[in-house]
Motif scaffolding. Structure first.
Motif, PDB file in Angstrom:
ATOM      1  N   MET A   1       0.815  -1.206   0.000  1.00 40.84           N
ATOM      2  CA  MET A   1       0.000   0.000   0.000  1.00 40.84           C
ATOM      3  C   MET A   1       0.854   1.263   0.000  1.00 40.84           C
ATOM      4  N   THR A   2       1.899   1.272   0.824  1.00 40.24           N
ATOM      5  CA  THR A   2       2.721   2.477   0.889  1.00 40.24           C
ATOM      6  C   THR A   2       3.467   2.712  -0.421  1.00 40.24           C
ATOM      7  N   GLN A   3       3.911   1.640  -1.068  1.00 40.61           N
ATOM      8  CA  GLN A   3       4.665   1.800  -2.310  1.00 40.61           C
ATOM      9  C   GLN A   3       3.766   2.115  -3.506  1.00 40.61           C
ATOM     10  N   CYS A   4       2.527   1.622  -3.492  1.00 39.60           N
ATOM     11  CA  CYS A   4       1.645   1.803  -4.644  1.00 39.60           C
ATOM     12  C   CYS A   4       0.690   2.985  -4.506  1.00 39.60           C
ATOM     13  N   TYR A   5       0.296   3.337  -3.282  1.00 41.04           N
ATOM     14  CA  TYR A   5      -0.745   4.339  -3.096  1.00 41.04           C
ATOM     15  C   TYR A   5      -0.302   5.576  -2.321  1.00 41.04           C
ATOM     16  N   ALA A   6       0.493   5.395  -1.277  1.00 39.00           N
ATOM     17  CA  ALA A   6       0.794   6.505  -0.367  1.00 39.00           C
ATOM     18  C   ALA A   6       1.530   7.624  -1.099  1.00 39.00           C
ATOM     19  N   GLY A   7       1.188   8.875  -0.744  1.00 39.69           N
ATOM     20  CA  GLY A   7       1.833  10.031  -1.338  1.00 39.69           C
ATOM     21  C   GLY A   7       1.280  10.411  -2.695  1.00 39.69           C
ATOM     22  N   ARG A   8       0.208   9.752  -3.123  1.00 42.75           N
ATOM     23  CA  ARG A   8      -0.400  10.048  -4.416  1.00 42.75           C
ATOM     24  C   ARG A   8      -1.810  10.585  -4.229  1.00 42.75           C
ATOM     25  N   GLU A   9      -2.273  11.302  -5.230  1.00 40.49           N
ATOM     26  CA  GLU A   9      -3.666  11.735  -5.272  1.00 40.49           C
ATOM     27  C   GLU A   9      -4.382  10.895  -6.336  1.00 40.49           C
TER      28      GLU A   9
END
Length: 242
Positions: free
Chosen positions: A45-53
């Motif tokens: 989740m952190t690598q694929c989603y976090a920090g993105r809109e």
């Protein structure tokens, strides 16, 4: 990077091995092998989603870690949980997913089932719901694999029910694989979190159903309040809390 791939609907099966997916693939499934960036769900989740809109995407998930992502990551999040804190059955996720697909026709949809991740819902004595300790004690890897495959076939039935209801391009894949007693450097590996091929390699199956959907981004919707006590119970049921 799964979010850069071409799909309208992404079905994630938690801890699905590519060899098991291929061995039990229904007619018409072409199972490719891809490399996951992670060995466990939160890292995925952190690598694929976090920090993105990802405001063109709606997440349906039975994985409690989804609630630890920043609130504005997706356009909307639909967390599937049981009032008793147990792990939701795949049928419950499918029911929510069908409603979400109908109400968000212009969004990409991620549908994250918890199976075949333990606990194994098709448990039959003498196999426990968490058979890894049993396998460590007894070395009975056949019983472990049998229980794992049963749990996969359970979620596969729900996926097969859902697929005809998903318009556009749908991908079935996994956040990571699972170790079922493979030996590396003289040590048997169980569950996930290990940097070994059985955990990094995941299936990738593509389907087309009619035309691709027109996808648009919109401002995130407010998240529905969750019961933190039940979420902690679910984490315990998954083996993440004692």
């Amino acid at each position: 990077d799964v979010m850069r791939a071409e799909w309208d609907n992404l079905i994630l099966l938690d801890a699905l091995r590519v060899d098991v997916c291929r061995e039990h693939a229904p007619d018409g499934w072409t199972v490719e092998t891809v490399q996951s960036p992670a060995t466990h769900s939160w890292s995925h989740m952190t690598q694929c989603y976090a920090g993105r809109e990802l405001h063109d995407t709606v997440m349906v998930s039975a994985n409690p870690f989804v609630n630890d992502l920043p609130p504005a990551t997706f356009h909307a999040v639909h967390y599937v949980q049981h009032d008793d804190g147990s792990v939701p059955r795949p049928e419950a996720v499918t029911e929510v997913a069908q409603d979400v697909v109908a109400s968000h026709p212009s969004k990409r949809i991620i549908i994250h089932y918890m199976q075949p991740h333990a606990p194994y819902l098709h448990r039959q004595d003498p196999y426990p719901r968490f058979p890894f300790d049993h396998a460590r004690r007894t070395g009975d890897l056949d019983a472990l694999r049998t229980a794992y495959v049963q749990n996969y076939r359970l979620v596969q039935s729900s996926v097969l029910e859902l697929l005809p209801r998903l318009a556009g391009r749908t991908v079935v894949t996994a956040d990571h694989g699972e170790a079922l007693g493979e030996s590396y450097r003289g040590v048997r590996r169980f569950e996930h979190g290990h940097a070994i091929p059985e955990v990094y390699r995941v299936p990738w199956v593509e389907f087309m159903n009619g035309e691709r959907r027109a996808i648009t981004a919109e401002a995130p919707l407010p998240r529905t309040a969750i019961d933190e006590h039940h979420r902690q119970q679910q984490l315990a049921a998954l083996g993440y809390r004692s």
